[in-house]
Design a protein around this motif. Structure first.
Motif, PDB file in Angstrom:
ATOM      1  N   PHE A 107       0.844  -1.187   0.000  1.00 43.49           N
ATOM      2  CA  PHE A 107       0.000   0.000   0.000  1.00 43.49           C
ATOM      3  C   PHE A 107       0.884   1.242   0.000  1.00 43.49           C
ATOM      4  N   ILE A 108       0.271   2.370  -0.272  1.00 45.84           N
ATOM      5  CA  ILE A 108       0.990   3.640  -0.316  1.00 45.84           C
ATOM      6  C   ILE A 108       0.215   4.671   0.489  1.00 45.84           C
ATOM      7  N   THR A 109       0.903   5.384   1.353  1.00 45.87           N
ATOM      8  CA  THR A 109       0.325   6.553   1.998  1.00 45.87           C
ATOM      9  C   THR A 109       0.836   7.785   1.258  1.00 45.87           C
ATOM     10  N   LEU A 110      -0.014   8.806   1.156  1.00 48.01           N
ATOM     11  CA  LEU A 110       0.426   9.997   0.422  1.00 48.01           C
ATOM     12  C   LEU A 110      -0.346  11.226   0.850  1.00 48.01           C
ATOM     13  N   PHE A 111       0.276  12.347   0.647  1.00 46.26           N
ATOM     14  CA  PHE A 111      -0.381  13.639   0.735  1.00 46.26           C
ATOM     15  C   PHE A 111      -0.203  14.295  -0.625  1.00 46.26           C
ATOM     16  N   VAL A 112      -1.311  14.637  -1.278  1.00 48.19           N
ATOM     17  CA  VAL A 112      -1.256  15.261  -2.593  1.00 48.19           C
ATOM     18  C   VAL A 112      -2.083  16.549  -2.542  1.00 48.19           C
ATOM     19  N   ALA A 113      -1.554  17.596  -3.134  1.00 46.11           N
ATOM     20  CA  ALA A 113      -2.232  18.897  -3.079  1.00 46.11           C
ATOM     21  C   ALA A 113      -2.067  19.626  -4.408  1.00 46.11           C
ATOM     22  N   LYS A 114      -3.091  20.440  -4.730  1.00 45.13           N
ATOM     23  CA  LYS A 114      -3.048  21.279  -5.934  1.00 45.13           C
ATOM     24  C   LYS A 114      -3.376  22.715  -5.515  1.00 45.13           C
TER      25      LYS A 114
END
Length: 419
Positions: A288-295
């Motif tokens: 699995f992958i944890t992530l923080f993504v923002a635009k």
């Protein structure tokens, strides 16, 4: 009387010659057997075939009616050859042999009081330095008193040759595994280096500083900064479970997917859902992958973000720090994400956004009192006006002062100042 003595002497001479011839023939057969075994070893013949050769020689040539042959394997002993009599478990055989742990050479088991051992005639231990690596038990041994010593010496020699061969096979497998693992780590590191930006994109609307410290040369962290269009940019910090080439390739695929979908899809929710399906398809739920993504939109000054099971990034402005927690669970674990909440905040000019991975919080000694998320928030409030590069370095210097332990995972710091 003289004639009788002369005849007896002739008989003894003939008998002695026959015995010598028989011994020479036996020695020749022994040498031939050893030669065949050595040839098989040199051809790297499989272990089962090698053991089969041992059993044929022991049964048909040496008249050994019962054999138990145990070798050390991963801290215990396994029985790799067993014929004759009622079969015992490997555990009971090993426990019986342990009663003779002080023996360093062939030992007679005549009149031994152990119920298992007394079924056998001899115990033969094999040691490497001071460590026992094999045991042999032989019973129902059909040989003459004159040939007993010769046969026992040959049995020890034969089994010792096979023990050495098996040990060499084990060492070769370990060396090959070590080389394979080393090469895998090198490949993973090469892939990882391609994922981590050598230098971040220069922007007029944002200042970026980054630090990346892989744990033991190869990590599972990833960060990226993508200019989506003239007025928008996107960034991501992520952490994949596991290490090695498979984790690195998964992250490479994740990077390519993120860049592809961010170019054609405006909504972060749809992007994250797509990424979840891609990771799940590639890993079958095993990673699995944890992530923080923002635009961020420079015209509207709106920041949209999704935190997928990751450490919350921190938005700082004018002495206040806010964790960005809205989002979902980790991606790649569920067919459909159980919930998905997209966060949206207004970003004031001069705001700083600090992103990091969990290695920043994890050390090989307990640090919860001196270092936790509340302490991190406090640090951001006290140092949030520094430039991104200066902030990152000041944070690392601070941790070196208050924490004596070493990090147990990769550490990634990605700090942005939005003007």
């Amino acid at each position: 009387m003289a004639i009788f003595l002369s005849e007896m002497q002739n008989i003894e001479e003939i008998s002695g010659e026959d015995e010598l011839i028989r011994l020479l023939l036996k020695r020749q057969s022994e040498l031939n057997s050893l030669l065949e075994v050595t040839r098989a070893i040199n051809k790297n013949i499989s272990t089962p075939v090698l053991i089969q050769m041992l059993e044929v020689i022991m049964q048909n040539y040496l008249q050994v009616g019962r054999l138990r042959f145990l070798i050390e394997h991963e801290g215990t002993f396994v029985c790799i050859s067993s014929y004759g009599g009622d079969e015992e478990s490997a555990k009971s055989l090993y426990q019986a042999c342990r009663k003779l742990s002080k023996a360093r050479s062939l030992t007679s088991l005549a009149n031994h009081d152990d119920n298992l051992l007394k079924k056998y005639d001899y115990f033969i231990p094999f040691h490497q330095k001071s460590k026992a690596i094999a045991y042999a038990l032989i019973g129902d041994f059909n040989t003459t008193e004159e040939m007993l010593s010769n046969d026992l010496n040959f049995i020890q020699t034969l089994i010792n040759v096979i023990v050495v061969a098996l040990e060499n096979k084990r060492l070769f497998r370990e060396r090959m595994e070590s080389e394979r693992f080393k090469r895998e780590m090198e490949l993973a590191q090469e892939v990882q280096n391609m994922l981590i930006p050598m230098r971040l994109h220069k922007e007029t609307a944002v200042e970026i500083g980054a630090k990346y410290f892989p744990h033991q040369n190869i990590g599972g962290d990833y960060f990226d900064f993508i200019r989506v269009n003239e007025h928008e940019f996107l960034w991501c910090v992520a952490d994949v479970s596991g290490k090695g080439i498979s984790a690195a390739l998964l992250m490479a695929n994740f990077q390519a997917s993120l860049r592809a979908w961010s170019a054609v899809e405006e909504d972060l929710t749809n992007i994250v859902e797509r990424l979840n399906q891609i990771v799940l398809k590639n890993t079958k739920g095993e990673r699995f992958i944890t992530l923080f993504v923002a635009k961020y939109n420079e015209k509207t000054r709106k920041l949209n973000y999704i935190n997928a099971g990751h450490n919350p990034s921190i938005l700082y402005h004018d002495g206040e720090a806010v964790p960005l927690k809205l989002g979902t669970t980790m991606i790649g674990a569920f067919d459909e994400l159980p919930f998905l909440n997209q966060g949206e905040v207004d970003v004031d000019p001069g705001s700083m956004i600090f992103n990091y991975t969990d290695g920043l919080m994890d050390y090989d000694i307990p640090v919860t009192k001196s270092w936790n998320e509340d302490k991190l928030l406090e640090f951001v409030i006290n140092n949030g006006d520094l430039s991104p590069d200066k902030f990152n370095q000041t944070l690392l210097d601070h941790l070196n002062l208050i924490i004596k332990g070493k990090p147990i995972d990769d550490i990634t710091l990605l700090t942005l100042r939005i003007f």
